[in-house]
Design a protein around this motif. Structure first.
Motif, short mmCIF file in Angstrom:
data_model
loop_
_atom_site.label_atom_id
_atom_site.label_comp_id
_atom_site.label_asym_id
_atom_site.label_seq_id
_atom_site.Cartn_x
_atom_site.Cartn_y
_atom_site.Cartn_z
N LEU A 12 0.84 -1.21 0.00
CA LEU A 12 0.00 0.00 0.00
C LEU A 12 0.87 1.25 0.00
CD1 LEU A 12 -2.89 -0.95 2.48
CD2 LEU A 12 -2.90 -0.99 -0.03
N MET A 13 1.97 1.18 0.74
CA MET A 13 2.87 2.34 0.82
C MET A 13 3.52 2.62 -0.53
SD MET A 13 5.85 2.93 3.65
CE MET A 13 4.75 2.63 5.01
N SER A 14 3.98 1.56 -1.18
CA SER A 14 4.60 1.74 -2.50
C SER A 14 3.57 2.23 -3.51
CB SER A 14 5.20 0.41 -2.99
OG SER A 14 6.24 0.01 -2.13
N TYR A 15 2.34 1.73 -3.38
CA TYR A 15 1.29 2.18 -4.29
C TYR A 15 1.03 3.67 -4.09
CZ TYR A 15 -3.19 2.57 -6.65
OH TYR A 15 -4.20 2.97 -7.49
N ALA A 16 0.94 4.06 -2.82
CA ALA A 16 0.66 5.47 -2.52
C ALA A 16 1.79 6.36 -3.04
CB ALA A 16 0.47 5.66 -1.02
N ALA A 17 3.01 5.82 -3.02
CA ALA A 17 4.17 6.60 -3.47
C ALA A 17 4.30 6.58 -4.99
CB ALA A 17 5.44 6.05 -2.83
N GLY A 18 3.46 5.79 -5.64
CA GLY A 18 3.52 5.70 -7.09
C GLY A 18 4.70 4.91 -7.60
N SER A 19 5.28 4.06 -6.75
CA SER A 19 6.50 3.38 -7.14
C SER A 19 6.30 1.90 -7.45
CB SER A 19 7.55 3.54 -6.05
OG SER A 19 7.12 2.92 -4.85
N LEU A 20 5.07 1.43 -7.41
CA LEU A 20 4.84 0.01 -7.73
C LEU A 20 4.88 -0.19 -9.24
CD1 LEU A 20 1.91 -1.60 -5.70
CD2 LEU A 20 4.36 -2.02 -5.51
N GLU A 21 5.44 -1.32 -9.63
CA GLU A 21 5.41 -1.62 -11.05
C GLU A 21 3.98 -1.94 -11.47
OE1 GLU A 21 9.37 -3.77 -12.10
OE2 GLU A 21 9.04 -3.83 -9.95
N GLU A 22 3.72 -1.73 -12.76
CA GLU A 22 2.34 -1.71 -13.24
C GLU A 22 1.51 -2.95 -12.88
OE1 GLU A 22 1.98 -0.96 -17.39
OE2 GLU A 22 -0.20 -0.74 -17.30
N PRO A 23 2.04 -4.16 -13.06
CA PRO A 23 1.19 -5.32 -12.73
C PRO A 23 0.76 -5.34 -11.26
CG PRO A 23 3.08 -5.99 -14.04
CD PRO A 23 3.34 -4.57 -13.62
N LEU A 24 1.68 -4.98 -10.37
CA LEU A 24 1.35 -4.95 -8.94
C LEU A 24 0.39 -3.81 -8.64
CD1 LEU A 24 4.96 -5.59 -7.59
CD2 LEU A 24 3.12 -7.26 -7.82
N ALA A 25 0.63 -2.67 -9.28
CA ALA A 25 -0.27 -1.53 -9.08
C ALA A 25 -1.68 -1.86 -9.54
CB ALA A 25 0.26 -0.30 -9.83
N LEU A 26 -1.78 -2.68 -10.59
CA LEU A 26 -3.10 -3.08 -11.08
C LEU A 26 -3.84 -3.91 -10.02
CD1 LEU A 26 -5.28 -3.41 -13.27
CD2 LEU A 26 -3.97 -5.37 -14.14
N VAL A 27 -3.13 -4.82 -9.38
CA VAL A 27 -3.77 -5.64 -8.34
C VAL A 27 -4.23 -4.73 -7.19
CG1 VAL A 27 -3.44 -7.47 -6.63
CG2 VAL A 27 -2.45 -7.71 -8.91
N ILE A 28 -3.37 -3.82 -6.78
CA ILE A 28 -3.72 -2.94 -5.65
C ILE A 28 -4.89 -2.03 -6.03
CG2 ILE A 28 -2.90 -1.21 -4.02
CD1 ILE A 28 -1.64 -4.07 -3.78
N ALA A 29 -4.83 -1.44 -7.22
CA ALA A 29 -5.91 -0.53 -7.63
C ALA A 29 -7.24 -1.28 -7.71
CB ALA A 29 -5.57 0.09 -8.98
N THR A 30 -7.19 -2.52 -8.17
CA THR A 30 -8.42 -3.31 -8.27
C THR A 30 -8.95 -3.66 -6.88
OG1 THR A 30 -7.63 -4.23 -10.37
CG2 THR A 30 -9.45 -5.37 -9.31
N HIS A 31 -8.02 -3.97 -5.98
CA HIS A 31 -8.44 -4.20 -4.59
C HIS A 31 -9.06 -2.94 -3.99
CE1 HIS A 31 -8.42 -5.71 -0.48
NE2 HIS A 31 -7.82 -4.60 -0.11
N ALA A 196 -3.95 -12.78 -10.98
CA ALA A 196 -2.74 -13.23 -10.29
C ALA A 196 -1.50 -12.65 -10.96
CB ALA A 196 -2.66 -14.76 -10.32
N VAL A 197 -0.62 -12.10 -10.15
CA VAL A 197 0.64 -11.54 -10.64
C VAL A 197 1.79 -12.24 -9.93
CG1 VAL A 197 2.10 -9.48 -10.73
CG2 VAL A 197 -0.35 -9.28 -11.18
N THR A 198 2.70 -12.78 -10.70
CA THR A 198 3.91 -13.35 -10.11
C THR A 198 5.10 -12.54 -10.59
OG1 THR A 198 4.05 -14.94 -11.93
CG2 THR A 198 3.03 -15.69 -9.90
N ASP A 199 6.08 -12.43 -9.73
CA ASP A 199 7.25 -11.62 -10.08
C ASP A 199 8.52 -12.44 -9.92
OD1 ASP A 199 7.58 -11.79 -7.37
OD2 ASP A 199 8.13 -9.71 -7.12
N ALA A 200 9.62 -11.85 -10.30
CA ALA A 200 10.92 -12.50 -10.17
C ALA A 200 11.25 -12.64 -8.68
CB ALA A 200 11.98 -11.66 -10.87
N PRO A 201 12.13 -13.62 -8.34
CA PRO A 201 12.50 -13.80 -6.94
C PRO A 201 12.99 -12.50 -6.32
CG PRO A 201 13.38 -15.56 -8.29
CD PRO A 201 12.76 -14.57 -9.23
#
Ligand SMILES: [Zn+2]
Length: 218
Positions: A12-31, A196-201
């Motif tokens: 949530l903090m990264s989303y608020a800061a605008g620093s999440l990468e797009e796929p993750l931001a999409l999950v958060i915005a949808t939530h 579902a979004v999966t990312d690199a390790p």
């Protein structure tokens, strides 16, 4: 019903800061479209980030950016405007607005492909290092037991599933990493549809300080 399982504070903090990468931001915005609690929290973090920027260089942050976001977040999902006629076909009520931009059509009209006992549609294939998918699991079906190489963020859009950590229904977010070995089982009665979004390790496991950096502009 409001979601019971929420994204972690770091997300949530990264989303608020605008620093999440797009796929993750999409999950958060949808939530956020489905979760008043997290909308409030992100609004609080936005205000905090703005205040920190103001404090840092002595000049106020342009208000309208934050206000626009807050205003957008305040719009109830039900108030989504009707699609322009002839433009968007078959708006699907199960798809919250942030996700609609990524689908050309309703959920049932997508080109589903079989994948390890379930069905999937790849979204955002150009996003490096991420797999962004809609998953569809038949009612009562167990997904293959699996662990994760990186982090998997799953948001339920329809139906639900249960695993060792609980029951997940529309709007709920499940966050799994390599330490989680689970076998989710879809609820009976209705297809379970998830984003579902999966990312690199290690993509999500940086120190908390890194998450604060966007506010500090280092
Ligand atoms: Zn939430």
């Amino acid at each position: 019903m409001n979601p019971k399982h929420h994204p972690g504070d770091d997300l949530l903090m990264s989303y608020a800061a605008g620093s999440l990468e797009e796929p993750l931001a999409l999950v958060i915005a949808t939530h956020l479209a489905l979760c008043p609690r997290c909308r409030d929290e992100v609004a609080r973090l936005e205000a905090l980030g703005g205040a920190m920027l103001e404090h840092q260089d002595g000049t106020p942050l342009a208000d309208d950016g934050v206000e626009r976001i807050l205003a957008r977040l305040d719009e109830p999902e039900e108030a989504a405007p009707a699609a322009p006629s002839g433009d968007v076909v078959d708006i699907d009520a199960r798809v919250p607005r942030p996700l609609r931009d990524y689908l050309a059509t309703g959920i049932d009209q997508l080109e589903w492909k079989s994948f390890r006992g379930l069905e999937k549609v790849e979204l955002m294939t150009e996003a490096n290092g991420f797999h962004t998918r809609l998953m569809r699991i038949k009612p009562g079906t167990a997904m293959p037991a699996h662990t994760h190489e990186g982090t998997e963020l799953t948001l339920v859009l329809a139906g639900g599933f249960s695993d060792a950590s609980g029951h997940f229904a529309r709007g709920d977010v499940a966050e799994c990493d390599a330490s989680v070995d689970h076998q989710p089982i879809a609820d009976p009665g209705e297809d379970c549809i998830c984003l579902a979004v999966t990312d690199a390790p290690l993509r999500l496991t940086g120190p908390v300080g890194r998450l604060l950096n966007p506010f500090l502009d280092i």
